[in-house]
Scaffold this active site. Structure first.
Site, mmCIF file in Angstrom:
data_model
loop_
_atom_site.group_PDB
_atom_site.id
_atom_site.type_symbol
_atom_site.label_atom_id
_atom_site.label_comp_id
_atom_site.label_asym_id
_atom_site.label_seq_id
_atom_site.Cartn_x
_atom_site.Cartn_y
_atom_site.Cartn_z
ATOM 1 N N SER A 1 -5.405 3.820 2.320
ATOM 2 C CA SER A 1 -5.822 5.116 2.846
ATOM 3 C C SER A 1 -6.281 4.999 4.299
ATOM 4 O O SER A 1 -5.535 4.541 5.151
ATOM 5 C CB SER A 1 -6.907 5.703 1.941
ATOM 6 O OG SER A 1 -7.080 7.073 2.190
ATOM 7 N N ASP B 1 -2.555 8.460 -2.437
ATOM 8 C CA ASP B 1 -3.559 7.587 -1.823
ATOM 9 C C ASP B 1 -3.698 6.236 -2.548
ATOM 10 O O ASP B 1 -3.833 6.183 -3.771
ATOM 11 C CB ASP B 1 -4.903 8.315 -1.855
ATOM 12 C CG ASP B 1 -5.947 7.692 -0.969
ATOM 13 O OD1 ASP B 1 -6.351 6.546 -1.237
ATOM 14 O OD2 ASP B 1 -6.372 8.350 0.007
#
Length: 306
Positions: free
Chosen positions: A46, A162
């Protein structure tokens, strides 16, 4: 004067997920470099993938100067809302701006000057999607796709979200050679936040933001995720976005604890989960300095014992 190491060990650096808290990664990198450490390889999930990728491609300084010029309204303008049932932010506007400013060039990961790994999650195949080759931009965009917030990335029959969903601190995916120190930065630590000493800056955008927050509340029936902390009362109910983010933080902390037990790093830099919410990128100066300060304290202890 800063304490410096007697040698310059190479580092395999692992950067965790954590939204705007990831700006602390920049301060950590500054402190490591200033002390003479050499970052030989990076892995990130991320925001860790974004900062790590920018460092690997040599554009971290440009990104830092860019993001430090943002105020609260600038951040909101960079968010491209969508009515998609896959998420309420497309996430394309910020990447398009970064492309225009040549922060993320059209480059393949294998062409970078150091080994880089970005981790996303394929929710159809129920496993991590580990990028060690291919488009750097594609890898970073997939890695930051927070479920229900940013729209996911579709890829060859898979749907990528993510990396923090399964691997918030991807210790197992960094390329580490004998002699490398394994350094990990955890952005989801359940520890108190001690802000760095910085001068208070007054923002003239607060009134405009309050109007936008009121409009959001009227439209969606819950508190805006962009509301300033000081504008939230202690007795206010947790909104939809808060509920999602707090659940994600708890999940990421548990997964991080497991990863640290399985693969203990030589140096662990813990950033408080309470230092910032997901979208508080307008606090760049504070968060970068916080990362540097925490890293300095940890390295002082590490160097004194080695």
């Amino acid at each position: 004067m800063k304490q410096r190491t007697k040698h310059s060990p190479s580092i395999a650096l692992v950067l965790s997920s954590g939204g705007a808290r990831g700006l602390a990664h920049i301060g950590v990198i500054h402190e490591l470099i200033d002390r003479g450490y050499k970052i030989r390889a990076i892995a990130g999930s991320s925001m860790g993938a974004l900062v790590g990728g920018l460092y690997a491609v040599g554009k971290l300084e440009e990104y830092e100067q860019w993001i430090m010029g943002f105020d609260k309204l600038d951040i909101l303008r960079m968010i491209d809302f969508t009515l998609s049932d896959e998420g309420f932010i497309k996430g394309e506007r910020v990447f398009e701006q970064m492309r225009k400013l040549e922060m993320i060039p059209d480059i393949r990961i294998e062409e970078l000057p150091l080994p880089f790994t970005a981790v996303a999650v394929d929710i159809l195949r129920n496993k991590e999607r580990v990028f060690t080759s291919g488009s750097l931009l594609h890898a970073i965009r997939a890695s930051i796709a927070i479920p229900l917030v940013f729209t996911p990335v579709h890829e060859e029959g898979g749907i990528l979200v993510d990396g923090g969903v399964l691997s918030p601190l991807p210790l197992d995916y960094v390329e580490r050679k004998p002699g490398d120190l394994l350094v990990a930065v955890d952005l989801n630590a359940p520890i108190p936040y001690s802000p760095p000493s910085l001068p208070k800056e007054h923002s003239s955008t607060n009134q405009r933001f309050r109007a936008l927050f009121k409009k959001w509340d009227e439209m969606f029936g819950h508190r805006s995720p962009f509301r300033l902390k000081e504008e939230v009362s202690n007795d206010e109910k947790i909104g939809y976005f808060d509920l999602i983010m707090r659940s994600v933080q708890l999940m990421q902390h548990r997964l991080t604890t497991y990863a640290l037990t399985r693969t203990p790093p030589d140096v662990l830099i813990q950033i408080s989960k309470d230092c910032a919410t997901v979208f508080e990128f307008y606090r760049a100066k504070e968060l970068i300095e916080y990362g540097r300060a925490v890293c300095s304290e940890v390295l002082n202890q590490f160097e004194a014992s080695h």
